[in-house]
Design a protein around this motif. Structure first.
Motif, PDB file in Angstrom:
ATOM      1  N   ILE A 134       0.817  -1.202   0.000  1.00 57.49           N
ATOM      2  CA  ILE A 134       0.000   0.000   0.000  1.00 57.49           C
ATOM      3  C   ILE A 134       0.860   1.266   0.000  1.00 57.49           C
ATOM      4  O   ILE A 134       0.479   2.268  -0.613  1.00 57.49           O
ATOM      5  CB  ILE A 134      -0.990  -0.026   1.183  1.00 57.49           C
ATOM      6  CG1 ILE A 134      -2.022  -1.140   0.920  1.00 57.49           C
ATOM      7  CG2 ILE A 134      -1.680   1.307   1.356  1.00 57.49           C
ATOM      8  CD1 ILE A 134      -2.992  -1.394   2.023  1.00 57.49           C
ATOM      9  N   GLU A 135       2.015   1.226   0.635  1.00 62.77           N
ATOM     10  CA  GLU A 135       2.901   2.398   0.615  1.00 62.77           C
ATOM     11  C   GLU A 135       3.387   2.694  -0.797  1.00 62.77           C
ATOM     12  O   GLU A 135       3.471   3.848  -1.211  1.00 62.77           O
ATOM     13  CB  GLU A 135       4.080   2.213   1.572  1.00 62.77           C
ATOM     14  CG  GLU A 135       3.684   2.302   3.023  1.00 62.77           C
ATOM     15  CD  GLU A 135       2.977   3.606   3.376  1.00 62.77           C
ATOM     16  OE1 GLU A 135       3.466   4.685   2.984  1.00 62.77           O
ATOM     17  OE2 GLU A 135       1.919   3.537   4.016  1.00 62.77           O
ATOM     18  N   HIS A 136       3.689   1.643  -1.565  1.00 64.30           N
ATOM     19  CA  HIS A 136       4.090   1.838  -2.965  1.00 64.30           C
ATOM     20  C   HIS A 136       2.905   2.359  -3.777  1.00 64.30           C
ATOM     21  O   HIS A 136       3.059   3.232  -4.632  1.00 64.30           O
ATOM     22  CB  HIS A 136       4.611   0.533  -3.562  1.00 64.30           C
ATOM     23  CG  HIS A 136       5.138   0.685  -4.943  1.00 64.30           C
ATOM     24  ND1 HIS A 136       4.392   0.345  -6.047  1.00 64.30           N
ATOM     25  CD2 HIS A 136       6.311   1.175  -5.405  1.00 64.30           C
ATOM     26  CE1 HIS A 136       5.096   0.604  -7.137  1.00 64.30           C
ATOM     27  NE2 HIS A 136       6.265   1.106  -6.777  1.00 64.30           N
ATOM     28  N   LEU A 137       1.719   1.840  -3.512  1.00 65.06           N
ATOM     29  CA  LEU A 137       0.512   2.305  -4.187  1.00 65.06           C
ATOM     30  C   LEU A 137       0.291   3.790  -3.924  1.00 65.06           C
ATOM     31  O   LEU A 137       0.025   4.559  -4.848  1.00 65.06           O
ATOM     32  CB  LEU A 137      -0.703   1.504  -3.720  1.00 65.06           C
ATOM     33  CG  LEU A 137      -2.046   1.968  -4.275  1.00 65.06           C
ATOM     34  CD1 LEU A 137      -2.154   1.625  -5.755  1.00 65.06           C
ATOM     35  CD2 LEU A 137      -3.184   1.346  -3.484  1.00 65.06           C
ATOM     36  N   LYS A 138       0.402   4.211  -2.670  1.00 60.81           N
ATOM     37  CA  LYS A 138       0.190   5.621  -2.323  1.00 60.81           C
ATOM     38  C   LYS A 138       1.206   6.511  -3.044  1.00 60.81           C
ATOM     39  O   LYS A 138       0.847   7.566  -3.570  1.00 60.81           O
ATOM     40  CB  LYS A 138       0.270   5.833  -0.818  1.00 60.81           C
ATOM     41  CG  LYS A 138      -0.048   7.260  -0.426  1.00 60.81           C
ATOM     42  CD  LYS A 138      -0.113   7.446   1.068  1.00 60.81           C
ATOM     43  CE  LYS A 138      -0.439   8.890   1.388  1.00 60.81           C
ATOM     44  NZ  LYS A 138      -0.560   9.143   2.819  1.00 60.81           N
ATOM     45  N   GLN A 139       2.455   6.102  -3.080  1.00 64.39           N
ATOM     46  CA  GLN A 139       3.474   6.889  -3.776  1.00 64.39           C
ATOM     47  C   GLN A 139       3.143   6.977  -5.265  1.00 64.39           C
ATOM     48  O   GLN A 139       3.265   8.041  -5.873  1.00 64.39           O
ATOM     49  CB  GLN A 139       4.858   6.274  -3.577  1.00 64.39           C
ATOM     50  CG  GLN A 139       5.955   7.019  -4.325  1.00 64.39           C
ATOM     51  CD  GLN A 139       7.313   6.423  -4.071  1.00 64.39           C
ATOM     52  OE1 GLN A 139       7.893   6.656  -3.021  1.00 64.39           O
ATOM     53  NE2 GLN A 139       7.828   5.665  -5.031  1.00 64.39           N
ATOM     54  N   SER A 140       2.718   5.873  -5.848  1.00 64.88           N
ATOM     55  CA  SER A 140       2.373   5.840  -7.263  1.00 64.88           C
ATOM     56  C   SER A 140       1.187   6.753  -7.563  1.00 64.88           C
ATOM     57  O   SER A 140       1.206   7.534  -8.525  1.00 64.88           O
ATOM     58  CB  SER A 140       2.052   4.406  -7.682  1.00 64.88           C
ATOM     59  OG  SER A 140       1.610   4.354  -9.012  1.00 64.88           O
ATOM     60  N   ILE A 141       0.148   6.674  -6.743  1.00 61.95           N
ATOM     61  CA  ILE A 141      -1.028   7.521  -6.937  1.00 61.95           C
ATOM     62  C   ILE A 141      -0.663   8.992  -6.800  1.00 61.95           C
ATOM     63  O   ILE A 141      -1.090   9.828  -7.592  1.00 61.95           O
ATOM     64  CB  ILE A 141      -2.153   7.112  -5.962  1.00 61.95           C
ATOM     65  CG1 ILE A 141      -2.753   5.779  -6.402  1.00 61.95           C
ATOM     66  CG2 ILE A 141      -3.220   8.196  -5.858  1.00 61.95           C
ATOM     67  CD1 ILE A 141      -3.770   5.201  -5.447  1.00 61.95           C
ATOM     68  N   SER A 142       0.132   9.312  -5.808  1.00 69.52           N
ATOM     69  CA  SER A 142       0.573  10.692  -5.626  1.00 69.52           C
ATOM     70  C   SER A 142       1.341  11.188  -6.849  1.00 69.52           C
ATOM     71  O   SER A 142       1.133  12.311  -7.321  1.00 69.52           O
ATOM     72  CB  SER A 142       1.435  10.801  -4.370  1.00 69.52           C
ATOM     73  OG  SER A 142       1.828  12.129  -4.165  1.00 69.52           O
ATOM     74  N   ASP A 143       2.205  10.348  -7.391  1.00 67.11           N
ATOM     75  CA  ASP A 143       2.978  10.713  -8.579  1.00 67.11           C
ATOM     76  C   ASP A 143       2.058  10.941  -9.782  1.00 67.11           C
ATOM     77  O   ASP A 143       2.219  11.923 -10.514  1.00 67.11           O
ATOM     78  CB  ASP A 143       4.004   9.632  -8.892  1.00 67.11           C
ATOM     79  CG  ASP A 143       4.904  10.017 -10.047  1.00 67.11           C
ATOM     80  OD1 ASP A 143       5.678  10.985  -9.891  1.00 67.11           O
ATOM     81  OD2 ASP A 143       4.812   9.375 -11.108  1.00 67.11           O
ATOM     82  N   ILE A 144       1.105  10.063  -9.965  1.00 68.91           N
ATOM     83  CA  ILE A 144       0.173  10.192 -11.085  1.00 68.91           C
ATOM     84  C   ILE A 144      -0.613  11.499 -10.969  1.00 68.91           C
ATOM     85  O   ILE A 144      -0.708  12.269 -11.925  1.00 68.91           O
ATOM     86  CB  ILE A 144      -0.795   8.994 -11.132  1.00 68.91           C
ATOM     87  CG1 ILE A 144      -0.054   7.721 -11.498  1.00 68.91           C
ATOM     88  CG2 ILE A 144      -1.951   9.255 -12.114  1.00 68.91           C
ATOM     89  CD1 ILE A 144      -0.823   6.448 -11.214  1.00 68.91           C
ATOM     90  N   LEU A 145      -1.184  11.749  -9.791  1.00 68.99           N
ATOM     91  CA  LEU A 145      -2.062  12.899  -9.618  1.00 68.99           C
ATOM     92  C   LEU A 145      -1.326  14.231  -9.635  1.00 68.99           C
ATOM     93  O   LEU A 145      -1.908  15.250 -10.018  1.00 68.99           O
ATOM     94  CB  LEU A 145      -2.877  12.753  -8.333  1.00 68.99           C
ATOM     95  CG  LEU A 145      -3.819  11.555  -8.281  1.00 68.99           C
ATOM     96  CD1 LEU A 145      -4.585  11.539  -6.976  1.00 68.99           C
ATOM     97  CD2 LEU A 145      -4.767  11.530  -9.467  1.00 68.99           C
ATOM     98  N   THR A 146      -0.070  14.257  -9.237  1.00 69.70           N
ATOM     99  CA  THR A 146       0.669  15.523  -9.191  1.00 69.70           C
ATOM    100  C   THR A 146       1.472  15.811 -10.451  1.00 69.70           C
ATOM    101  O   THR A 146       2.049  16.891 -10.578  1.00 69.70           O
ATOM    102  CB  THR A 146       1.611  15.563  -7.977  1.00 69.70           C
ATOM    103  OG1 THR A 146       2.542  14.493  -8.065  1.00 69.70           O
ATOM    104  CG2 THR A 146       0.836  15.488  -6.673  1.00 69.70           C
ATOM    105  N   THR A 147       1.514  14.875 -11.384  1.00 72.98           N
ATOM    106  CA  THR A 147       2.259  15.079 -12.631  1.00 72.98           C
ATOM    107  C   THR A 147       1.352  15.711 -13.680  1.00 72.98           C
ATOM    108  O   THR A 147       0.296  15.170 -14.005  1.00 72.98           O
ATOM    109  CB  THR A 147       2.809  13.742 -13.161  1.00 72.98           C
ATOM    110  OG1 THR A 147       3.696  13.187 -12.178  1.00 72.98           O
ATOM    111  CG2 THR A 147       3.563  13.934 -14.465  1.00 72.98           C
ATOM    112  N   ARG A 148       1.772  16.835 -14.193  1.00 71.68           N
ATOM    113  CA  ARG A 148       1.027  17.530 -15.240  1.00 71.68           C
ATOM    114  C   ARG A 148       1.174  16.764 -16.559  1.00 71.68           C
ATOM    115  O   ARG A 148       2.286  16.388 -16.944  1.00 71.68           O
ATOM    116  CB  ARG A 148       1.564  18.953 -15.393  1.00 71.68           C
ATOM    117  CG  ARG A 148       0.769  19.837 -16.319  1.00 71.68           C
ATOM    118  CD  ARG A 148       1.390  21.235 -16.391  1.00 71.68           C
ATOM    119  NE  ARG A 148       1.619  21.823 -15.081  1.00 71.68           N
ATOM    120  CZ  ARG A 148       0.731  22.567 -14.415  1.00 71.68           C
ATOM    121  NH1 ARG A 148      -0.433  22.824 -14.956  1.00 71.68           N
ATOM    122  NH2 ARG A 148       1.027  23.067 -13.238  1.00 71.68           N
ATOM    123  N   ILE A 149       0.050  16.514 -17.228  1.00 74.50           N
ATOM    124  CA  ILE A 149       0.082  15.825 -18.520  1.00 74.50           C
ATOM    125  C   ILE A 149       0.958  16.623 -19.480  1.00 74.50           C
ATOM    126  O   ILE A 149       0.868  17.845 -19.560  1.00 74.50           O
ATOM    127  CB  ILE A 149      -1.341  15.652 -19.087  1.00 74.50           C
ATOM    128  CG1 ILE A 149      -2.125  14.685 -18.206  1.00 74.50           C
ATOM    129  CG2 ILE A 149      -1.307  15.151 -20.531  1.00 74.50           C
ATOM    130  CD1 ILE A 149      -3.582  14.549 -18.555  1.00 74.50           C
TER     131      ILE A 149
END
Length: 111
Positions: A15-30
């Motif tokens: 879950i810690e890896h999942l949270k980091q991944s989700i944070s990266d996805i949501l904070t990265t500008r397309i």
């Protein structure tokens, strides 16, 4: 899935890896990732708008779109955006961690 903690360089999983991944996805500008121009979300383009009903719907939709496309380990069931201070939004997520089938909540995702 195994990964590397972006702050410490140590191994990260579950879950810690999942949270980091989700944070990266949501904070990265397309459009900002070389070789992966379509990676990320629309959220960074929305954070400076006034937080009203229409923006809440846009934030929820942008979150759902990005996670459906880029994070297959998580089935989103609820998104709650809140403004923590001017120019900053915190995203609270509820969903199912699919590898284990367990419901989880993720908070503290700051944009």
């Amino acid at each position: 899935m195994l990964g590397i903690n972006c702050l410490t360089g140590k191994q990260l999983s579950g879950i810690e890896h999942l949270k980091q991944s989700i944070s990266d996805i949501l904070t990265t500008r397309i459009g900002t990732r070389v070789m992966r121009r379509d990676y990320g979300s629309r959220l960074p383009d929305l954070i400076d708008e006034p937080l009203n009903g229409a923006l809440r719907l846009e934030l929820i939709a942008a979150t759902a779109e990005a996670l459906a496309r880029w994070e297959p380990r998580f089935k989103l069931t609820k998104v709650t955006p809140t403004r923590t201070q001017p120019g900053q939004i915190e995203i609270y997520l509820e969903g199912i961690y699919l590898p284990e089938g367990n419901p989880i909540t993720l908070d503290g995702i700051i944009l």
